[in-house]
Scaffold this motif. Structure first.
Motif, PDB file in Angstrom:
ATOM      1  N   MET A 196      14.419   4.227   7.650  1.00  0.00           N
ATOM      2  CA  MET A 196      15.367   3.407   6.911  1.00  0.00           C
ATOM      3  C   MET A 196      15.485   3.864   5.453  1.00  0.00           C
ATOM      4  N   PHE A 197      16.474   3.333   4.762  1.00  0.00           N
ATOM      5  CA  PHE A 197      16.814   3.793   3.419  1.00  0.00           C
ATOM      6  C   PHE A 197      15.728   3.414   2.411  1.00  0.00           C
ATOM      7  N   PRO A 198      15.151   4.397   1.695  1.00  0.00           N
ATOM      8  CA  PRO A 198      14.156   4.084   0.659  1.00  0.00           C
ATOM      9  C   PRO A 198      14.828   3.954  -0.718  1.00  0.00           C
ATOM     10  N   PRO A 199      14.727   2.807  -1.374  1.00  0.00           N
ATOM     11  CA  PRO A 199      15.403   2.624  -2.656  1.00  0.00           C
ATOM     12  C   PRO A 199      14.858   3.538  -3.754  1.00  0.00           C
ATOM     13  N   ALA A 200      15.739   3.884  -4.681  1.00  0.00           N
ATOM     14  CA  ALA A 200      15.330   4.561  -5.913  1.00  0.00           C
ATOM     15  C   ALA A 200      14.982   3.498  -6.959  1.00  0.00           C
ATOM     16  N   HIS A 201      14.367   3.930  -8.071  1.00  0.00           N
ATOM     17  CA  HIS A 201      13.907   2.970  -9.077  1.00  0.00           C
ATOM     18  C   HIS A 201      14.278   3.377 -10.501  1.00  0.00           C
ATOM     19  N   PHE A 202      15.481   3.884 -10.656  1.00  0.00           N
ATOM     20  CA  PHE A 202      15.920   4.231 -12.008  1.00  0.00           C
ATOM     21  C   PHE A 202      16.168   2.969 -12.828  1.00  0.00           C
ATOM     22  N   GLU A 203      15.642   2.952 -14.012  1.00  0.00           N
ATOM     23  CA  GLU A 203      16.013   1.936 -14.994  1.00  0.00           C
ATOM     24  C   GLU A 203      16.996   2.619 -15.935  1.00  0.00           C
ATOM     25  N   GLY A 204      18.281   2.348 -15.701  1.00  0.00           N
ATOM     26  CA  GLY A 204      19.341   3.113 -16.348  1.00  0.00           C
ATOM     27  C   GLY A 204      19.955   4.068 -15.329  1.00  0.00           C
ATOM     28  N   ASP A 205      20.965   4.789 -15.715  1.00  0.00           N
ATOM     29  CA  ASP A 205      21.653   5.705 -14.802  1.00  0.00           C
ATOM     30  C   ASP A 205      20.815   6.946 -14.546  1.00  0.00           C
ATOM     31  N   TRP A 206      20.808   7.378 -13.284  1.00  0.00           N
ATOM     32  CA  TRP A 206      19.982   8.527 -12.914  1.00  0.00           C
ATOM     33  C   TRP A 206      20.413   9.800 -13.638  1.00  0.00           C
ATOM     34  N   ASP A 207      21.723   9.900 -13.894  1.00  0.00           N
ATOM     35  CA  ASP A 207      22.241  11.125 -14.528  1.00  0.00           C
ATOM     36  C   ASP A 207      22.343  10.994 -16.041  1.00  0.00           C
ATOM     37  N   VAL A 259       5.920  12.754 -27.491  1.00  0.00           N
ATOM     38  CA  VAL A 259       6.848  11.943 -26.706  1.00  0.00           C
ATOM     39  C   VAL A 259       8.276  12.282 -27.118  1.00  0.00           C
ATOM     40  N   LYS A 260       9.108  12.513 -26.115  1.00  0.00           N
ATOM     41  CA  LYS A 260      10.506  12.859 -26.376  1.00  0.00           C
ATOM     42  C   LYS A 260      11.389  11.663 -26.063  1.00  0.00           C
ATOM     43  N   ASP A 261      12.512  11.584 -26.714  1.00  0.00           N
ATOM     44  CA  ASP A 261      13.433  10.473 -26.491  1.00  0.00           C
ATOM     45  C   ASP A 261      14.101  10.566 -25.118  1.00  0.00           C
ATOM     46  N   ARG A 262      14.447  11.779 -24.729  1.00  0.00           N
ATOM     47  CA  ARG A 262      15.194  11.947 -23.487  1.00  0.00           C
ATOM     48  C   ARG A 262      14.525  13.001 -22.625  1.00  0.00           C
ATOM     49  N   VAL A 263      13.992  12.541 -21.505  1.00  0.00           N
ATOM     50  CA  VAL A 263      13.347  13.423 -20.530  1.00  0.00           C
ATOM     51  C   VAL A 263      13.913  13.106 -19.145  1.00  0.00           C
ATOM     52  N   GLN A 264      14.282  14.129 -18.418  1.00  0.00           N
ATOM     53  CA  GLN A 264      14.784  13.913 -17.064  1.00  0.00           C
ATOM     54  C   GLN A 264      13.673  13.330 -16.189  1.00  0.00           C
ATOM     55  N   ASN A 265      14.018  12.297 -15.425  1.00  0.00           N
ATOM     56  CA  ASN A 265      13.061  11.640 -14.528  1.00  0.00           C
ATOM     57  C   ASN A 265      13.510  11.787 -13.073  1.00  0.00           C
ATOM     58  N   ASP A 266      12.544  11.818 -12.189  1.00  0.00           N
ATOM     59  CA  ASP A 266      12.822  11.754 -10.743  1.00  0.00           C
ATOM     60  C   ASP A 266      12.280  10.417 -10.236  1.00  0.00           C
ATOM     61  N   CYS A 267      13.192   9.500  -9.955  1.00  0.00           N
ATOM     62  CA  CYS A 267      12.814   8.176  -9.467  1.00  0.00           C
ATOM     63  C   CYS A 267      13.311   7.962  -8.035  1.00  0.00           C
ATOM     64  N   VAL A 268      13.552   9.075  -7.320  1.00  0.00           N
ATOM     65  CA  VAL A 268      14.002   9.041  -5.926  1.00  0.00           C
ATOM     66  C   VAL A 268      12.902   9.535  -5.001  1.00  0.00           C
ATOM     67  N   HIS A 269      12.362  10.718  -5.322  1.00  0.00           N
ATOM     68  CA  HIS A 269      11.306  11.287  -4.483  1.00  0.00           C
ATOM     69  C   HIS A 269       9.964  10.648  -4.837  1.00  0.00           C
ATOM     70  N   TRP A 270       8.945  11.004  -4.052  1.00  0.00           N
ATOM     71  CA  TRP A 270       7.652  10.334  -4.182  1.00  0.00           C
ATOM     72  C   TRP A 270       6.533  11.337  -4.448  1.00  0.00           C
ATOM     73  N   CYS A 271       5.603  10.907  -5.295  1.00  0.00           N
ATOM     74  CA  CYS A 271       4.422  11.725  -5.570  1.00  0.00           C
ATOM     75  C   CYS A 271       3.656  11.984  -4.273  1.00  0.00           C
ATOM     76  N   LEU A 272       3.056  13.152  -4.188  1.00  0.00           N
ATOM     77  CA  LEU A 272       2.166  13.509  -3.081  1.00  0.00           C
ATOM     78  C   LEU A 272       0.788  13.826  -3.660  1.00  0.00           C
ATOM     79  N   PRO A 273      -0.243  13.090  -3.198  1.00  0.00           N
ATOM     80  CA  PRO A 273      -0.204  11.918  -2.320  1.00  0.00           C
ATOM     81  C   PRO A 273       0.423  10.727  -3.022  1.00  0.00           C
TER      82      PRO A 273
END
Length: 452
Positions: free
Chosen positions: A325-336, A414-428
Motif C-alpha cells: 500500500m501507499f507509504p506517505p511522505a513527510h515533507f514539512e513544506g514543498d518537496w521541491d 548549519v545551512k539555511d537550505r538543504v535538500q531533504n529526502d522525506c520519501v525514501h527510508w533509512c536502512l536499517p
C-alpha cells in the motif's frame, strides 16, 4: 453287620443335595442385591471413563506426504485416468485469519537492527543514514505493535526456507527497490547473496541468487506498472491499457511478485487509453482535459493485476502476489522547495490522522486488490494480498534520510537550505517492518499450502 449300610450313602447324597439346593436358592435370593450394587458402579465407569472408539484401518495409517493425492489427481475422473484408486486424506484446516497489521502503535524496543551499513554492502548511499553522519539513532529502536496480535521480528532463515526454489520479484518505483534492499540486507545476515544480473541506468534491473536455497530476488523498475515514458520533470506518458512488458514478460518464470508504486502519479503526465489521449494531470498549457490521478492509479493497477492473473492462469503455474500500500511522505513544506522532515520520534497514536491524498491513494489500491481477488476467486493458482503499511509508515516521520542523503551535510555548519529526502527510508529503519509483515503473509499462506 460288618458291611456298610446303603442308607448311609443315601443320607450322604441327600445331605449334599440339600446343601446344593440351599446354595442355589440363596444365589437367586441375593442376585438382585448384587445387580443393584454393580449397576451404579458400571454407570459411573461408563460416564466418567468412556471406552475408546475403535479406529478404522485408514485412521491407523501413519501420516505421510506420500499418501496424499497430488492436486492434479484431486477429482475422481482424473484419478481414474491415472489408473488405480486414489488414496485421499481429509484436507488440512484452513489457515488462521490474517492479523490486522494496519492498526497498532510504535513502542520502544532495545533490540539492535539485524544489519547496518557495514554488514550490508547493498545499502545505497542515499539511504545509508548512519554512514552519512545522522547523529540521532533513536529511530532504530522502535517496534510496530499491532493492537490485536503480535508481529514477530523478521526471521531471515524462516523466509529463505519458505521461498526455497522460488523466484521473487519486486516491481515498481524506487520504494519497491527500497523495500527489496531492506529484505536482501536482512537475508544477507544468514546467507550471502550473489548478484547474477544487473542492467539499466542506476542498475534499475538486478537479480540476486541465494544458492543455499536456490532462491532468487529480482528488482524491476516500473514506476507506473503499465507502459509509460518517463519525462520528468516534463510530462510523463502513461498507456493505461497496456502492461509494461519489461516485467510482465517474465511472469512465466516468477513465483512471487511484490508490486509497489504510487508516488510517480503525482507528477505531471498525459494519459492514453485505446490509442487516444484520455486526459492529463497538472498539464497547464496542453490541450487535454485535467482528470487528476486517483482514477488513473486505479486503472494502472487494474490493468497490471488482470494481466498477471490471465497469464498465470494460462501458464498453469502458481503465483503469489502482494501489493504494498501507499507509504506517505513527510515533507514539512514543498518537496521541491527544500521541504524537510526534522522529527526524531514517531507520532503517537491519534497525533497524526490518515487523511487527504494518503488516505485516497491507499483506498484506491486496496479497492483494486479486492476487485482482483473477486476476479480470481475461481482460480486456485493465484494468491493475492495487500500489505497494508500505510498507517504504520505515516506514524514514522523520523525514519527518512532527510538531509543525510548527502554525507555529513552540516560538517561546515548549519545551512539555511538543504535538500531533504522525506520519501525514501533509512536502512536499517522502519521499512524493515514492511518485510516482517511480508514474511507473516508467506507463513500463513504456506500453512495452508494443501488448500491451493
Amino acid at each position: 453287620m460288618g458291611g456298610s449300610s446303603p442308607f448311609k450313602d443315601q443320607n450322604k447324597q441327600h445331605s449334599t443335595t440339600t446343601t446344593t439346593m440351599t446354595t442355589f436358592f440363596s444365589f437367586w435370593r441375593f442376585l438382585p442385591y448384587t445387580i443393584y450394587a454393580i449397576l451404579p458402579m458400571a454407570l459411573f465407569r461408563v460416564y466418567f471413563y468412556p471406552l475408546p472408539v475403535p479406529q478404522s484401518p485408514t485412521d491407523r495409517l501413519p501420516r505421510s506426504d506420500h499418501i496424499l493425492v497430488a492436486p492434479s489427481l484431486s477429482s475422481p475422473r482424473q484419478a481414474e485416468k491415472a489408473g488405480g484408486d486414489a488414496v485421499t486424506e481429509a484436507p488440512p484446516p484452513p489457515p488462521p485469519p490474517p492479523c490486522d497489521y494496519a492498526s497498532g502503535k510504535w513502542v520502544p524496543d532495545k533490540s539492535e537492527p539485524l544489519y547496518n551499513g557495514t554488514t550490508c554492502v547493498l545499502i545505497r548511499d542515499a539511504q545509508n543514514c548512519i554512514a552519512h553522519g545522522r547523529p540521532d539513532l533513536d529511530y532504530l529502536y522502535w517496534r510496530w505493535k499491532p493492537h490485536q496480535c503480535h508481529l514477530p521480528r523478521f526471521q531471515p532463515i524462516k523466509f529463505l526456507q519458505l521461498v526455497r526454489n522460488k523466484n521473487v520479484a519486486f516491481v515498481g518505483d524506487s520504494l519497491a527497490r527500497n523495500q527489496l534492499e531492506s529484505l536482501v540486507c536482512m537475508l544477507s545476515t544468514v546467507s550471502d547473496p550473489i548478484l547474477v544480473y544487473r542492467d539499466g541506468e542506476d542498475n534499475k534491473f538486478r537479480k540476486w541468487n541465494f544458492p543455499g536455497h536456490n532462491m532468487t530476488i529480482s528488482a524491476y523498475w516500473s514506476p507506473f506498472l503499465v507502459k509509460g515514458e518517463e519525462n520528468f520533470p516534463d510530462y510523463n506518458k502513461l498507456y493505461l491499457d497496456s502492461v509494461n512488458e519489461r516485467w510482465a514478460g517474465d511472469l512465466g518464470s516468477l513465483d512471487m511478485v511484490v508490486l509497489s508504486f504510487g508516488h510517480w502519479f503525482v507528477h505531471p503526465a498525459v494519459y492514453f487509453e485505446g490509442g487516444s489521449a484520455l486526459g492529463c494531470h497538472y498539464c497547464t498549457g496542453l490541450n487535454h482535459t485535467e482528470i487528476g490521478f486517483y482514477g488513473v492509479l486505479r486503472k494502472a493497477l487494474r490493468t497490471s493485476l488482470k494481466a498477471l492473473i490471465a497469464r498465470t492462469r494460462a501458464s498453469g503455474r502458481a503465483m503469489d502476489v502482494l501489493v504494498t500500500m501507499f507509504p506517505p511522505a513527510h515533507f514539512e513544506g514543498d518537496w521541491d522547495k527544500f521541504g524537510s522532515c526534522p522529527k526524531t520520534k514517531p507520532y503517537q497514536e491519534g497525533e497524526k490522522l490518515l487523511e487527504g491524498m494518503d488516505a485516497e491513494m491507499r483506498k484506491s489500491l486496496a479497492d483494486e486488490v479486492e476487485a482482483a481477488k473477486a476476479d480470481a476467486r475461481d482460480f486456485s493458482g493465484i494468491r493475492l494480498e495487500a500489505l497494508d503499511i500505510t498507517k504504520l509508515s505515516l506514524m514514522r516521520p523520523d525514519g527518512h534520510p532527510g538531509p543525510y542523503i548527502f554525507p555529513f551535510p552540516f560538517a561546515d555548519g548549519v545551512k539555511d537550505r538543504v535538500q531533504n529526502d522525506c520519501v525514501h527510508w533509512c536502512l536499517p529503519g522502519p521499512i524493515d517492518t514492511w518485510n516482517a509483515i511480508l514474511l507473516e503473509a508467506i507463513k500463513r499462506w504456506r500453512g495452508g499450502e494443501m488448500n491451493r
